[in-house]
Design an enzyme around this catalytic site. Structure first.
Site, PDB file in Angstrom:
ATOM      1  N   TYR A  58     -13.477   7.282  50.495  1.00 10.74           N
ATOM      2  CA  TYR A  58     -13.860   7.094  51.906  1.00 10.74           C
ATOM      3  C   TYR A  58     -12.917   6.107  52.556  1.00 10.74           C
ATOM      4  O   TYR A  58     -12.609   5.062  51.968  1.00 10.74           O
ATOM      5  CB  TYR A  58     -15.300   6.558  52.012  1.00 10.74           C
ATOM      6  CG  TYR A  58     -16.251   7.600  52.544  1.00 10.74           C
ATOM      7  CD1 TYR A  58     -16.029   8.185  53.784  1.00 10.74           C
ATOM      8  CD2 TYR A  58     -17.358   8.000  51.813  1.00 10.74           C
ATOM      9  CE1 TYR A  58     -16.892   9.153  54.272  1.00 10.74           C
ATOM     10  CE2 TYR A  58     -18.217   8.974  52.287  1.00 10.74           C
ATOM     11  CZ  TYR A  58     -17.981   9.545  53.530  1.00 10.74           C
ATOM     12  OH  TYR A  58     -18.818  10.501  54.005  1.00 10.74           O
ATOM     13  N   GLU A  60     -12.934   5.475  56.406  1.00 18.08           N
ATOM     14  CA  GLU A  60     -13.140   5.496  57.867  1.00 18.08           C
ATOM     15  C   GLU A  60     -12.375   4.356  58.511  1.00 18.08           C
ATOM     16  O   GLU A  60     -12.368   3.235  58.007  1.00 18.08           O
ATOM     17  CB  GLU A  60     -14.626   5.379  58.191  1.00 18.08           C
ATOM     18  CG  GLU A  60     -15.360   6.680  57.964  1.00 18.08           C
ATOM     19  CD  GLU A  60     -16.857   6.568  58.226  1.00 18.08           C
ATOM     20  OE1 GLU A  60     -17.304   5.534  58.748  1.00 18.08           O
ATOM     21  OE2 GLU A  60     -17.565   7.523  57.886  1.00 18.08           O
ATOM     22  N   ASP A 204      -0.351  22.457  72.666  1.00 15.83           N
ATOM     23  CA  ASP A 204      -0.918  22.783  71.350  1.00 15.83           C
ATOM     24  C   ASP A 204       0.111  23.671  70.652  1.00 15.83           C
ATOM     25  O   ASP A 204       0.271  24.843  71.012  1.00 15.83           O
ATOM     26  CB  ASP A 204      -2.255  23.506  71.550  1.00 15.83           C
ATOM     27  CG  ASP A 204      -2.858  23.985  70.235  1.00 15.83           C
ATOM     28  OD1 ASP A 204      -2.165  23.954  69.202  1.00 15.83           O
ATOM     29  OD2 ASP A 204      -4.025  24.411  70.252  1.00 15.83           O
ATOM     30  N   THR A 230      -1.824  22.320  64.140  1.00 20.77           N
ATOM     31  CA  THR A 230      -2.294  22.452  62.770  1.00 20.77           C
ATOM     32  C   THR A 230      -1.082  22.247  61.859  1.00 20.77           C
ATOM     33  O   THR A 230       0.060  22.296  62.316  1.00 20.77           O
ATOM     34  CB  THR A 230      -2.888  23.840  62.483  1.00 20.77           C
ATOM     35  OG1 THR A 230      -1.920  24.829  62.835  1.00 20.77           O
ATOM     36  CG2 THR A 230      -4.166  24.076  63.261  1.00 20.77           C
ATOM     37  N   LYS A 233       0.193  26.605  59.547  1.00 19.85           N
ATOM     38  CA  LYS A 233       0.719  27.907  59.985  1.00 19.85           C
ATOM     39  C   LYS A 233       2.224  27.934  59.672  1.00 19.85           C
ATOM     40  O   LYS A 233       2.589  27.924  58.500  1.00 19.85           O
ATOM     41  CB  LYS A 233       0.381  28.112  61.464  1.00 19.85           C
ATOM     42  CG  LYS A 233      -1.134  28.110  61.721  1.00 19.85           C
ATOM     43  CD  LYS A 233      -1.485  28.442  63.145  1.00 19.85           C
ATOM     44  CE  LYS A 233      -2.985  28.571  63.349  1.00 19.85           C
ATOM     45  NZ  LYS A 233      -3.654  27.307  63.709  1.00 19.85           N
ATOM     46  N   ARG A 239      -4.439  23.136  55.164  1.00 22.48           N
ATOM     47  CA  ARG A 239      -5.294  23.550  56.283  1.00 22.48           C
ATOM     48  C   ARG A 239      -5.850  22.305  56.963  1.00 22.48           C
ATOM     49  O   ARG A 239      -6.732  21.632  56.429  1.00 22.48           O
ATOM     50  CB  ARG A 239      -6.432  24.418  55.721  1.00 22.48           C
ATOM     51  CG  ARG A 239      -7.409  24.976  56.724  1.00 22.48           C
ATOM     52  CD  ARG A 239      -8.184  26.134  56.128  1.00 22.48           C
ATOM     53  NE  ARG A 239      -7.288  27.195  55.740  1.00 22.48           N
ATOM     54  CZ  ARG A 239      -6.704  28.062  56.592  1.00 22.48           C
ATOM     55  NH1 ARG A 239      -6.985  28.027  57.865  1.00 22.48           N
ATOM     56  NH2 ARG A 239      -5.870  28.973  56.142  1.00 22.48           N
TER      57      ARG A 239
END
Ligand code: DSN
Length: 422
Positions: A58, A60, A204, A230, A233, A239
């Site tokens: 974790y 954060e 984008d 992303t 691609k 991903r």
């Protein structure tokens, strides 16, 4: 603890059901032709980072400002990923925490807008993305969306329409970028129009990111203040998503991603993004990205030679939209026929489509995944012929079975991963 084979053996023993499903999917990827333009095959280095113990942590917050102890190693992982993202794209700021492209876009809405504010994006049915203001998505539900499309005459984005809509509706930001637009996007034009109405220009580049990184597609970095993407691609990473921006937007974007929208970042995926960014800096990646476009052009030319129409007449990128109406078949039927011979693609609306989205008049094709396998322009010519044969023989089961064998043979010549088992 070492070695991926040991890891795979243990999955095989501890959970044969999941192991078998992974083997079946490996086989599907190996012996078919993956032509969905948003898919690709990552390197084993990216797979290894994603399958690492970093998933256990974790973290954060931001490096050195976390809400958990024990983050000294993952801080370095995130710093490395951010530094590589900035260097790869020449950007001032990067946030590598978004879990996906949709999350990256949502963070930009959260950072720049209040619910009800006006935003401009490209229509989904003309090539835009769900998160650019579609009425069925958060972006269209909670914000006032003004959508632009493409011209009917040539299927290109029309500066006059974009400017007229912006002057009339005064959006707070204008987002450009697409999922089914094969031509160059004029990022400078979007910035010009945004400046004229006091809006922020957002790009984008999820689809084009690998091409942009390699310098074979225009970069929005000199023009747009914020860029979302992303990694999986054309960029061929894990991903997930990321955001680049001019320094002045850093604080708002960081706050929007966490605590605005997400909890703990996926540190294993962030490490895999770092790996992919490094891979994209290598000279071989430029060769790869150049070949993606050459292959797309060869495929498009091959399909045109067989009588298919390509929306806008061709492609400048990795993607193309094939208007199937000349072959008297709709997108849904064409997707199913191609599936039967082992060619995976997706039905898609074409601009001004008379068909609903679940049918569509077109299919969307792309070359990033096949190019990763090492295929070149002669294979694209073969694939265009296979597609033509499949459409023409769609009622002939024996012919479709023989085309499936041809596809299998072609894919055997371009193996994917060394450890394939089937
Ligand atoms: N779903 C992606 C695509 O296929 O283009 C976009 O997010």
């Amino acid at each position: 603890m070492h070695c991926k084979l040991q890891r795979r053996e243990s999955l095989k023993e501890s959970d044969p059901e999941v192991f078998d499903l992974i083997q079946r999917e490996t086989s599907r990827q190996e012996y078919g032709l993956e032509m969905i333009p948003s898919e690709n095959f990552v390197s084993e280095a990216v797979l290894e980072a994603m399958g690492s113990v970093l998933t256990n942590k974790y973290a954060e917050g931001q490096p050195r400002r976390r809400y958990y102890g024990g983050c000294e190693v993952v801080d370095e992982v995130e710093d490395l990923a951010k530094a590589r993202a900035k260097s790869l794209f020449g950007a001032e700021f990067a946030n590598v925490q978004p879990h996906s492209g949709a999350a990256a876009n949502q963070a930009v809405f959260e950072a720049l807008l209040n619910p009800g504010d006006t935003v401009m994006g490209m229509r989904l049915d003309m090539g835009g993305h769900l998160t650019h203001g579609s009425p069925v998505n958060f972006s269209g539900k909670y914000y006032n969306v003004v959508a632009y499309g493409v011209r009917e005459s040539d299927h290109l984005i029309d500066e006059t329409e974009v400017r007229d809509l912006a002057l009339k509706h005064r959006p707070k930001f204008i987002i450009c970028g697409a999922t089914a637009y094969s031509r160059h996007i004029d990022f400078a034009m979007f910035r010009r129009v945004a400046d004229e109405v006091g809006a922020v220009a957002v790009a984008d580049i999820a689809h084009y990111a690998g091409l942009v990184a390699a310098g074979v597609y225009p970069s929005p970095v000199p023009h747009c203040q914020i860029i979302t993407s992303t990694a999986h691609k054309t960029l061929r990473g894990p991903r997930s998503g990321f955001i680049l921006a001019q320094e002045g937007y850093a604080r708002a974007i960081n706050k929007a991603v966490f605590p605005g929208l997400q909890g703990g970042p996926h540190m294993h995926t962030i490490a895999a993004k770092a790996v992919a960014f490094k891979e994209a800096m290598q000279p071989a990646f430029k060769t790869y990205a150049t070949a993606i476009i050459e292959n797309a052009r060869a495929l498009s030319a091959g399909l045109i030679s067989h009588g298919f129409n390509i929306v806008s007449g061709g492609t400048d990128s990795h993607v193309m939209l094939v208007d199937m109406r000349a072959a008297e078949i709709n997108g849904k039927e064409a997707e199913a026929v191609f599936d039967r011979i082992g060619i995976t693609c997706n039905k898609n609306t074409i601009p001004f489509d008379p068909q609903p989205p679940l049918v569509g008049s077109g299919v969307r094709l792309g070359t990033p995944a096949l190019t990763t396998r090492g295929m070149g322009t002669s294979e694209m010519t073969t694939i265009a012929r296979l597609m033509k044969d499949a459409v023409q023989s769609r009622g002939d089961d024996a012919k479709l079975r023989s085309l499936r064998e041809e596809v299998r043979e072609l894919s055997r010549r371009f193996p994917l991963y060394d450890y394939r088992l089937i």
